[in-house]
Design a protein around this motif. Structure first.
Motif, PDB file in Angstrom:
ATOM      1  N   VAL A 191       0.870  -1.184   0.000  1.00  0.00           N
ATOM      2  CA  VAL A 191       0.000   0.000   0.000  1.00  0.00           C
ATOM      3  C   VAL A 191       0.901   1.226   0.000  1.00  0.00           C
ATOM      4  O   VAL A 191       1.962   1.230   0.633  1.00  0.00           O
ATOM      5  CB  VAL A 191      -0.965   0.036   1.212  1.00  0.00           C
ATOM      6  CG1 VAL A 191      -1.976  -1.070   1.137  1.00  0.00           C
ATOM      7  CG2 VAL A 191      -0.205  -0.007   2.523  1.00  0.00           C
ATOM      8  N   THR A 192       0.489   2.260  -0.693  1.00  0.00           N
ATOM      9  CA  THR A 192       1.307   3.473  -0.739  1.00  0.00           C
ATOM     10  C   THR A 192       0.449   4.671  -1.109  1.00  0.00           C
ATOM     11  O   THR A 192      -0.587   4.526  -1.760  1.00  0.00           O
ATOM     12  CB  THR A 192       2.465   3.322  -1.743  1.00  0.00           C
ATOM     13  OG1 THR A 192       3.342   4.436  -1.629  1.00  0.00           O
ATOM     14  CG2 THR A 192       1.958   3.229  -3.172  1.00  0.00           C
ATOM     15  N   TRP A 193       0.906   5.843  -0.683  1.00  0.00           N
ATOM     16  CA  TRP A 193       0.260   7.116  -1.022  1.00  0.00           C
ATOM     17  C   TRP A 193       0.983   7.754  -2.196  1.00  0.00           C
ATOM     18  O   TRP A 193       2.192   7.584  -2.356  1.00  0.00           O
ATOM     19  CB  TRP A 193       0.335   8.094   0.144  1.00  0.00           C
ATOM     20  CG  TRP A 193      -0.469   7.731   1.355  1.00  0.00           C
ATOM     21  CD1 TRP A 193      -0.092   6.913   2.378  1.00  0.00           C
ATOM     22  CD2 TRP A 193      -1.778   8.201   1.689  1.00  0.00           C
ATOM     23  NE1 TRP A 193      -1.082   6.843   3.323  1.00  0.00           N
ATOM     24  CE2 TRP A 193      -2.133   7.628   2.926  1.00  0.00           C
ATOM     25  CE3 TRP A 193      -2.684   9.060   1.072  1.00  0.00           C
ATOM     26  CZ2 TRP A 193      -3.341   7.878   3.555  1.00  0.00           C
ATOM     27  CZ3 TRP A 193      -3.894   9.320   1.680  1.00  0.00           C
ATOM     28  CH2 TRP A 193      -4.227   8.733   2.904  1.00  0.00           C
ATOM     29  N   SER A 194       0.250   8.515  -2.999  1.00  0.00           N
ATOM     30  CA  SER A 194       0.916   9.383  -3.967  1.00  0.00           C
ATOM     31  C   SER A 194       1.565  10.534  -3.206  1.00  0.00           C
ATOM     32  O   SER A 194       1.190  10.836  -2.067  1.00  0.00           O
ATOM     33  CB  SER A 194      -0.080   9.927  -4.998  1.00  0.00           C
ATOM     34  OG  SER A 194      -1.068  10.726  -4.369  1.00  0.00           O
ATOM     35  N   GLN A 195       2.538  11.184  -3.828  1.00  0.00           N
ATOM     36  CA  GLN A 195       3.296  12.222  -3.136  1.00  0.00           C
ATOM     37  C   GLN A 195       2.430  13.384  -2.680  1.00  0.00           C
ATOM     38  O   GLN A 195       2.733  14.044  -1.689  1.00  0.00           O
ATOM     39  CB  GLN A 195       4.421  12.736  -4.045  1.00  0.00           C
ATOM     40  CG  GLN A 195       5.501  11.708  -4.332  1.00  0.00           C
ATOM     41  CD  GLN A 195       5.188  10.852  -5.557  1.00  0.00           C
ATOM     42  OE1 GLN A 195       4.028  10.638  -5.900  1.00  0.00           O
ATOM     43  NE2 GLN A 195       6.236  10.364  -6.201  1.00  0.00           N
ATOM     44  N   ASP A 196       1.331  13.671  -3.400  1.00  0.00           N
ATOM     45  CA  ASP A 196       0.462  14.781  -3.013  1.00  0.00           C
ATOM     46  C   ASP A 196      -0.659  14.351  -2.076  1.00  0.00           C
ATOM     47  O   ASP A 196      -1.451  15.185  -1.628  1.00  0.00           O
ATOM     48  CB  ASP A 196      -0.132  15.455  -4.256  1.00  0.00           C
ATOM     49  CG  ASP A 196      -0.901  14.472  -5.142  1.00  0.00           C
ATOM     50  OD1 ASP A 196      -1.131  13.315  -4.727  1.00  0.00           O
ATOM     51  OD2 ASP A 196      -1.278  14.865  -6.261  1.00  0.00           O
ATOM     52  N   GLY A 197      -0.734  13.058  -1.773  1.00  0.00           N
ATOM     53  CA  GLY A 197      -1.758  12.571  -0.852  1.00  0.00           C
ATOM     54  C   GLY A 197      -3.140  12.456  -1.449  1.00  0.00           C
ATOM     55  O   GLY A 197      -4.105  12.209  -0.730  1.00  0.00           O
ATOM     56  N   ASN A 198      -3.279  12.608  -2.773  1.00  0.00           N
ATOM     57  CA  ASN A 198      -4.599  12.554  -3.404  1.00  0.00           C
ATOM     58  C   ASN A 198      -4.996  11.159  -3.860  1.00  0.00           C
ATOM     59  O   ASN A 198      -6.144  10.921  -4.221  1.00  0.00           O
ATOM     60  CB  ASN A 198      -4.653  13.506  -4.604  1.00  0.00           C
ATOM     61  CG  ASN A 198      -4.706  14.953  -4.184  1.00  0.00           C
ATOM     62  OD1 ASN A 198      -5.259  15.285  -3.137  1.00  0.00           O
ATOM     63  ND2 ASN A 198      -4.120  15.827  -4.985  1.00  0.00           N
ATOM     64  N   PHE A 199      -4.018  10.232  -3.889  1.00  0.00           N
ATOM     65  CA  PHE A 199      -4.315   8.881  -4.350  1.00  0.00           C
ATOM     66  C   PHE A 199      -3.680   7.855  -3.425  1.00  0.00           C
ATOM     67  O   PHE A 199      -2.639   8.108  -2.811  1.00  0.00           O
ATOM     68  CB  PHE A 199      -3.800   8.656  -5.774  1.00  0.00           C
ATOM     69  CG  PHE A 199      -4.571   9.392  -6.827  1.00  0.00           C
ATOM     70  CD1 PHE A 199      -5.724   8.854  -7.374  1.00  0.00           C
ATOM     71  CD2 PHE A 199      -4.150  10.636  -7.265  1.00  0.00           C
ATOM     72  CE1 PHE A 199      -6.440   9.535  -8.339  1.00  0.00           C
ATOM     73  CE2 PHE A 199      -4.851  11.332  -8.223  1.00  0.00           C
ATOM     74  CZ  PHE A 199      -6.004  10.782  -8.761  1.00  0.00           C
ATOM     75  N   VAL A 200      -4.327   6.703  -3.358  1.00  0.00           N
ATOM     76  CA  VAL A 200      -3.813   5.555  -2.626  1.00  0.00           C
ATOM     77  C   VAL A 200      -3.687   4.408  -3.615  1.00  0.00           C
ATOM     78  O   VAL A 200      -4.604   4.145  -4.401  1.00  0.00           O
ATOM     79  CB  VAL A 200      -4.766   5.162  -1.479  1.00  0.00           C
ATOM     80  CG1 VAL A 200      -4.462   3.765  -0.973  1.00  0.00           C
ATOM     81  CG2 VAL A 200      -4.674   6.170  -0.346  1.00  0.00           C
TER      82      VAL A 200
END
Length: 1143
Positions: A425-434
């Protein structure tokens, strides 16, 4: 010259290259004009050998052949001129100006004069356009990118940039075949013929009678694998040799590739001539078959017009890497070693990742396929997503036929038996996507817009077998997903599911990936379970690196937070673990950290980095810490026991919290003093206000380590069809009365007291600055922009004149950014010029102004009923004009990936796709009935959305410019479907803000379905004049025709703050006879709580909340449709997806 003669030239070129006759090679290239050797050209440009550069070019084109050729020669001569100025060699500069650059004055006299004026400056960097000119090497590299684009676009170079694919020593082979044939014709063939000359036909001298023919063996080096001549000048964004020429992290790796990576050339015949080294090097690099035709230039950066290359500014996704943190002293107390929380997940935790923007928000993936989103401050799961295949019909046939399909149907009954686990599991750098990767075939992406609002975005059947790792990357300024799997492949995907690249080369399943970039080089490290490390650029040229990882088994690679240091950690099959730092410049191990024990149990050690200073790894039922600069273990902790042999771990961004997995299907949170304070601050405040009636079943877990098992509760509401809009009762859609707007923990402090709408009624309740010299009652402000750098505001008046204000860097404003605390300067060039649009013959009352700003703030494009004018933002001069009416241009938008392409909305309802470089309309889009009033690009969805005065929205494919869909906005009963309709994409590039005088609406652009709608009501009932997202899309600023300004929450479209006219108008304006109100608004590009408004009296104002408040109100809760304290402006909701109903 005949075709065969042309081919003979290529054979000779190959022969000369193999024999190392380099000068002859390039001379023949130039004289024949058949092949333009891009690598040779690059080498000469980088070396500054300008005479040779132009001499070589002259074999292919002349200055005045076409506009591309003219631009190529201009760029070269201008660079030569600037370098002379930089050396303070004024005499040489004058000579270049007179003899080399003078020819261009007939085409652009103003530009020539501007270049001439540089002679008068002590340092040409005093010219603002050249202020960011770096050193000579950097400037040449940037120029080369532009030159390569021009050469590729120039029709004179067509079919001259690629060398034919030839087997090695092809000319020798043909001669060999000829001699064999001649030998076959000999009257007295000898078994070992003696070839003494090629000048005459071969014949064997008679011996003891005729003998059987035997093949002739010349001293030729023939290799089993083709070695194309392109090694001399492999053309593309990353030619093999060019990559090593640049200072980048791959240079040393490629230069020192291990022998194990080489593909040895098999010599077929005896040879006295060695195989050229460049041919062997090519064999080390197996070429990956193109996965996406036309994507070879994907890595190329967008450099704009004229002197853009002299401004090496960062692209959107680039990071400025500072030097590693130098700590004079530090304490063990900085390490998060104390157990703060013990939480039970219910299944073995397989992956974790902290939110990049919220330090206590933890994403967790499990063995049972479930993912959860935890708010650690309140020990609560905000979102639970059990594993589910979203659409089995889109999966591969092999996957559909497997037992997974049946498991999908029983997953609700037997969640623990789910056959698919989460691998990452990971977040995109801007926090808008998982992103979520699973152990079989699938990845799933979710859009994230709030603590309990995670929506399905995309599902891909990505790999055959397991997907072992997933990461987000930003090649070419576009958010993408990189995956790897058991099928030995690495793949790069756009967020619309389109595959960009497939990287082949690993001989074992790929275990992990590490996308990264330094300077302008984007790359991916990958590791496989055979211990091989490879590196890839975003092209189809194959792996650039082939190294053996310590341990020769499973290895993970990570960079330090500032991107300056590279580490890897892994375990061998024998149980030995390795943690090392790499020397990127040499491609060698810099240091090996000690402190690991050999383990007999299976497993792989996991690690993480934090604060640019510490490393942590989970091994031997403990967490061990290292100082990056010391190979010995700094400290270790058992975390009060209960850890598995190889615990997984993850730091939050600040490094004050560390999540660690436990052996009992849970995880612990370790914290330092700062982390403990953060958790306690949230814990001590009532969190009940954050929960909605639909969340009443959410899991709440005790903070102690002894926790009973709690089964996850799935609150998903399934629907078989979209919900039709329902009648609004008391301003609220009944379907959403029980749905609470997601909020962040930053709002927790305000939850203890009843919510009230924030109303700004007095100037002392906000910060405000009016632009000097802005008030002009004869000209309304009709368009308004911030500069992309955030240091200025640009306004277009209804009279066609543009005004620019800039904030100076001083003690009051050390950052030099736009602020309401400092009065800016009305900026004009020394010439006194105004940026005035062509308005000849234009009825200004009926004209529809439009404006667009280049990404580097160098140029602004605008129109006001007449021709479109391109202005130089430094000199205010008109560089060019185009698109004369009729029809007039009504909206302008730059293509997000190519600044030479502009979408132009027209008065006659068409949209022109215009190429600035070739001055040509490439496509004309027809779909509206009235003039175009808005255009918005989405790179994620690969679409252009247009809006018109006909209240229609049209969706166009960026690839083909074909219309995909058309929908009408739903205008309230009794209102005419006419008027300005604006569109703007949310930062997630999926949700779309649609603005009409009758409403604000949010659409899901993937389906073009309306999600929410707000209608003017209650205290704000006037028509809407404008609305725009804040820079982070967490707010919507809306202006109204009665002077009110509303600040809305974009997820619920509920009003959180009202700014009354009395807060920003003077008493004289309020008491005046003429109504004044904002026509347009603009959001600051970096400060989410700052915006500007342009008014009907010609004035421009910048508004911010007070420093004490720091933001515009708080997020409003909902209680049966009534806002606490007063009846609020509410929104309707329609076209729900199941995930939108999950709260």
């Amino acid at each position: 010259m005949t075709s065969l003669s042309r081919e003979l030239v290529f054979l000779i070129l190959q022969f000369l290259d193999e024999e190392k006759f380099k000068e002859s090679v390039h001379k023949l290239e130039k004289e024949s004009g058949f092949y333009f050797n891009m690598k040779y050209f690059e080498e000469k440009v980088q070396a500054g050998e300008w005479d040779e550069v132009e001499k070589y070019l002259s074999g292919f084109t002349k200055v005045d052949d076409n506009r591309y050729s003219m631009k190529i020669f201009f760029e070269i001569r201008k660079q030569k001129y600037l370098e002379a100025l930089d050396r303070q060699d004024k005499a040489k500069a004058v000579d270049i100006l007179v003899h080399d650059l003078k020819v261009f004055s007939t085409f652009n006299e103003d530009l020539y004069k501007e270049i001439t004026q540089l002679l008068t400056l002590g340092n040409f960097r005093e010219n603002e356009q050249l202020s960011k000119y770096g050193d000579t090497k950097t400037a040449r590299s940037i120029m080369l990118i532009e030159l390569k684009k021009l050469i590729e676009a120039n029709p004179l170079f067509r079919d001259k940039l690629a060398f034919p694919h030839l087997k090695a020593s092809r000319l020798r082979t043909l001669i060999n075949q000829s001699l064999n044939w001649q030998h076959q014709l000999c009257k007295n063939p000898r078994p070992n013929p003696d070839i003494k000359t090629l000048f005459q036909d071969h014949t064997c001298t008679p011996a003891n009678g005729p003998l059987a023919p035997a093949p002739v063996n010349l001293p030729v080096a023939a290799v089993a694998k083709p070695a194309p001549y392109t090694s001399l000048a492999a053309h593309g964004p990353f030619p093999p040799a060019a990559a090593s020429a640049n200072t980048n992290p791959l240079a040393g790796w490629m230069a020192n590739a291990s022998a194990s990576s080489s593909v040895q050339a098999a010599v077929v015949t005896a040879s006295s001539i060695p195989v050229p080294q460049n041919q062997v090097s090519i064999l080390k690099r197996p070429r990956t078959p193109p996965a996406a035709p036309g994507m070879v230039d994907y890595q190329s950066s967008d450099h704009e017009q004229l002197m853009k290359r002299l401004r090496p500014a960062q692209s959107v996704e680039e990071v400025t890497y500072h030097t590693s943190r130098q700590q004079a002293s530090w304490s063990l107390d900085e390490l998060p070693r104390n157990v703060a929380l013990s939480l039970h997940q219910g299944s073995n935790v397989t992956s974790m990742d902290f939110s990049p923007s919220h330090q206590t928000l933890l994403l967790v993936g499990c063995h049972n396929g479930e993912i959860s989103l935890w708010e650690l401050g309140v020990r609560e799961k905000l979102v639970v997503k059990p594993f589910k295949i979203w659409d089995i019909s889109l999966c591969s046939l092999a996957f559909q036929r497997s037992s997974l399909y049946e498991a999908k149907h029983c997953i609700a009954a037997t969640i623990k038996d789910a056959p698919i686990s989460v691998s990452r599991v990971t977040w995109s750098q801007d926090g808008n996507f998982v992103g979520v990767a699973f152990t079989k075939h699938l990845i799933q992406l979710y859009g994230y817009s709030g603590p309990n609002d995670m929506r399905q975005h995309l599902e891909i059947d990505a790999h055959a077998g397991g997907v072992n790792d997933l990461a987000f990357a930003h090649p070419n300024k576009q958010l993408c997903v990189v995956t790897c799997g058991d099928d030995k492949l690495i793949k790069v995907w756009e967020l619309n599911g389109r595959k960009l690249f497939t990287f082949e080369g690993h001989e074992a399943p790929v275990y992990s990936i590490c996308p990264h970039h330094k300077e302008n080089i984007q790359f991916i490290f990958s590791t496989a379970i055979d211990g091989k490390i490879k590196a890839w650029l975003y092209d189809n040229m194959g792996s650039r690196v082939d190294y053996d990882a310590p341990g020769h088994w499973c290895t993970t690679m990570l960079y330090s937070a500032d991107g300056s240091r590279l580490f890897s950690c892994g375990t061998s099959k024998d149980g030995d673990s390795f943690l090392v730092e790499w020397n990127e410049s040499e491609g060698a191990i810099k240091r090996t950290y000690t402190g690991f024990k050999k383990k007999s149990s299976t497993g792989v050690v996991q690690f993480d980095t934090t604060q640019n200073h510490f490393l942590a790894a989970g091994e031997d039922n403990r967490i061990k810490f290292w100082d990056m600069d010391n190979v010995s273990v700094l400290d270790s902790t058992e975390a009060d026991g209960g850890l598995p042999s190889f615990p997984r771990l993850r730091f939050n961004k600040e490094g004050n919290l560390l999540a660690v997995t436990t052996a009992d299907n849970g995880f612990k949170i370790l914290a330092n003093a700062v982390g403990l304070k953060t958790l306690k601050a949230i814990e001590s405040t009532s969190f009940e206000g954050l929960r909605s009636p639909m969340d009443s079943g959410a899991i709440k877990v005790s903070g102690s380590s002894a926790i009973t098992h709690v089964s996850p509760v799935n609150c998903k509401v399934e629907r078989s069809s979209p919900v039709r809009p329902t009648p609004i009762i008391n301003g609220v859609d009944p379907m959403v009365r029980g749905v609470e707007k997601p909020r962040t923990v930053d709002d927790v402090i305000d939850k203890a007291k009843p919510w009230q709408l924030t109303e700004i009624l007095d100037p002392v309740q906000c910060r405000l600055v009016t632009m000097p010299d802005s008030t002009d009652t004869s000209s309304k402000v009709v368009r308004l922009l911030y500069t992309n750098s955030g240091v200025g505001v640009l306004a277009l008046g209804s009279n066609g004149v543009q005004k620019l204000w800039k904030w100076a860097r001083n003690e009051q404003n050390p950052g030099g950014k736009a602020t309401a605390s400092v009065v800016p300067q009305h900026w004009q060039p020394n010439s006194g010029l105004l940026m005035t649009n062509d308005v000849s013959g234009v009825n200004l009352e009926e004209a529809v102004p439009c404006i667009a700003l280049s990404k580097n703030d160098s140029y602004v494009m605008s129109a006001c009923g007449g021709k479109v004018s391109l202005f130089n933002m430094m000199t205010f001069k008109v560089m060019t004009t185009f698109m004369p009416p009729p029809p007039a241009s009504t909206f302008l938008a730059f293509h997000p990936q190519d600044n030479n392409i502009i979408a132009i909305g027209m008065e006659d309802s068409t949209i022109h796709i215009y190429n600035v470089r070739v001055d040509e309309v490439k496509s004309k889009l027809k779909g509206h009935q009235k003039r175009i009033t808005g255009l918005a690009f989405s790179t994620n969805l690969n679409i252009l959305v247009s809006s018109g005065a006909d209240a229609q929205l049209c969706v166009w494919s960026i690839d083909t410019w074909e219309k995909r869909k058309s929908v009408a906005i739903q205008v309230p009963a009794g209102k005419a479907p006419v008027g300005e309709t604006r569109v703007q994409f949310h930062s997630d590039q999926i949700r779309l803000l649609v603005v009409h005088e009758t409403q604000l609406a949010i659409y899901d652009a993937a389906k073009m379905e309306r999600i929410r709608q707000w209608l003017p009501q209650d205290g704000i009932s006037a028509p809407i004049s404008y609305a725009a997202f804040s820079c982070n899309s967490q707010l919507i600023y809306a202006t109204f025709c009665d002077g009110n300004i509303g600040v809305f929450d974009p997820d619920s479209l509920r009003l959180r703050c009202r700014i009354a006219p009395s807060a920003y108008f003077s008493q004289a304006v309020l008491n005046g006879s003429q109504a004044v109100y904002p026509l347009v608004a603009a959001a600051h590009p970096h400060e989410a709580n700052q915006f500007a408004v342009g008014l009907t009296d010609g004035s421009v104002k910048v508004i911010e909340p007070t420093e004490a408040e720091g933001k515009w109100g708080t997020t409003p809760p909902v209680d049966n449709g009534i806002l606490s304290g007063r009846t609020g402006s509410s929104s309707t909701t329609s076209n729900h997806t199941p995930d939108q109903m999950q709260r």
